[in-house]
Design a protein around this motif. Structure first.
Motif, short mmCIF file in Angstrom:
data_model
loop_
_atom_site.label_atom_id
_atom_site.label_comp_id
_atom_site.label_asym_id
_atom_site.label_seq_id
_atom_site.Cartn_x
_atom_site.Cartn_y
_atom_site.Cartn_z
N ASN A 3 0.83 -1.20 0.00
CA ASN A 3 0.00 0.00 0.00
C ASN A 3 0.86 1.26 0.00
OD1 ASN A 3 -2.20 -1.64 0.04
ND2 ASN A 3 -2.59 -1.41 2.21
N PHE A 4 1.96 1.24 0.73
CA PHE A 4 2.88 2.37 0.77
C PHE A 4 3.45 2.65 -0.62
CE2 PHE A 4 7.13 4.14 1.31
CZ PHE A 4 6.84 5.25 2.11
N ILE A 5 3.91 1.60 -1.29
CA ILE A 5 4.48 1.76 -2.63
C ILE A 5 3.40 2.26 -3.60
CG2 ILE A 5 5.42 0.51 -4.61
CD1 ILE A 5 6.86 -1.30 -2.52
N ASP A 54 14.16 -11.65 9.62
CA ASP A 54 13.79 -10.73 10.69
C ASP A 54 14.59 -9.43 10.62
OD1 ASP A 54 11.98 -12.62 11.53
OD2 ASP A 54 13.19 -13.31 13.23
N MET A 55 15.88 -9.52 10.27
CA MET A 55 16.72 -8.34 10.14
C MET A 55 16.21 -7.44 9.00
SD MET A 55 20.67 -7.98 8.95
CE MET A 55 20.16 -8.42 7.30
N ILE A 56 15.88 -8.05 7.86
CA ILE A 56 15.36 -7.30 6.72
C ILE A 56 14.04 -6.62 7.08
CG2 ILE A 56 14.40 -7.51 4.39
CD1 ILE A 56 16.54 -9.74 3.94
N ALA A 57 13.16 -7.37 7.74
CA ALA A 57 11.86 -6.82 8.14
C ALA A 57 12.04 -5.66 9.10
CB ALA A 57 11.00 -7.91 8.77
N GLN A 58 12.97 -5.79 10.04
CA GLN A 58 13.21 -4.71 11.00
C GLN A 58 13.76 -3.46 10.32
OE1 GLN A 58 12.39 -4.82 14.43
NE2 GLN A 58 12.64 -2.63 14.08
N LYS A 59 14.68 -3.65 9.39
CA LYS A 59 15.23 -2.50 8.65
C LYS A 59 14.14 -1.81 7.84
CE LYS A 59 20.08 -3.73 8.18
NZ LYS A 59 21.18 -3.97 7.25
N MET A 60 13.28 -2.59 7.20
CA MET A 60 12.18 -2.00 6.43
C MET A 60 11.25 -1.21 7.35
SD MET A 60 11.30 -5.14 3.83
CE MET A 60 9.83 -4.37 3.17
N TRP A 61 10.93 -1.78 8.51
CA TRP A 61 10.05 -1.11 9.46
C TRP A 61 10.69 0.18 9.97
CZ3 TRP A 61 5.22 -0.86 10.57
CH2 TRP A 61 4.81 -0.26 11.76
N ASP A 62 11.98 0.12 10.30
CA ASP A 62 12.68 1.31 10.79
C ASP A 62 12.71 2.41 9.73
OD1 ASP A 62 13.15 -0.08 13.14
OD2 ASP A 62 15.24 -0.56 12.66
N GLN A 66 10.94 6.05 10.01
CA GLN A 66 11.71 7.27 9.80
C GLN A 66 11.07 8.13 8.71
OE1 GLN A 66 14.40 8.30 11.75
NE2 GLN A 66 13.85 10.21 10.71
N TYR A 67 10.59 7.49 7.66
CA TYR A 67 9.91 8.23 6.59
C TYR A 67 8.69 8.96 7.15
CZ TYR A 67 7.57 9.30 2.23
OH TYR A 67 6.96 9.97 1.21
N LEU A 68 7.93 8.30 7.99
CA LEU A 68 6.75 8.94 8.58
C LEU A 68 7.15 10.13 9.44
CD1 LEU A 68 4.59 5.85 9.57
CD2 LEU A 68 4.34 7.33 7.57
N LEU A 69 8.25 9.99 10.19
CA LEU A 69 8.74 11.11 11.01
C LEU A 69 9.22 12.27 10.15
CD1 LEU A 69 10.72 9.19 13.77
CD2 LEU A 69 8.58 10.47 14.07
N ASP A 70 9.84 11.95 9.04
CA ASP A 70 10.39 12.97 8.15
C ASP A 70 9.33 13.67 7.31
OD1 ASP A 70 12.90 12.33 9.11
OD2 ASP A 70 13.45 11.11 7.35
#
Length: 77
Positions: A3-5, A54-62, A66-70
């Motif tokens: 949905n984001f894309i 899990d690492m990939i998912a966490q990076k995507m979430w982070d 950050q995008y939402l904050l920016d």
């Protein structure tokens, strides 16, 4: 993520398809079979794959957070 894309760059795939620098190595051939492993996965391999997922998912979430904050303007109505 889908949905984001779709909201922020739904035509990105069309841009890639029209890019003259991207070449199909096997034009006209579609093979989605991939390479399959023979036998059962070892626990160590499964644990390594799970950790990587899990690492990939966490990076995507982070990155998404950050995008939402920016971009606080996304929440303005």
């Amino acid at each position: 993520m889908h949905n984001f894309i779709m909201k922020h760059d739904p035509y990105d795939i069309e841009d890639l398809l029209d890019d003259p620098d991207i070449e199909d190595p096997d034009p006209g051939i579609f093979d989605d079979s991939g390479d399959l492993s023979e036998g059962v996965f070892e626990r160590e391999e499964r644990d390594r794959a799970t950790a990587k997922r899990d690492m990939i998912a966490q990076k995507m979430w982070d990155q998404y957070q950050q995008y939402l904050l920016d971009h606080p303007e996304l929440f303005e109505n």
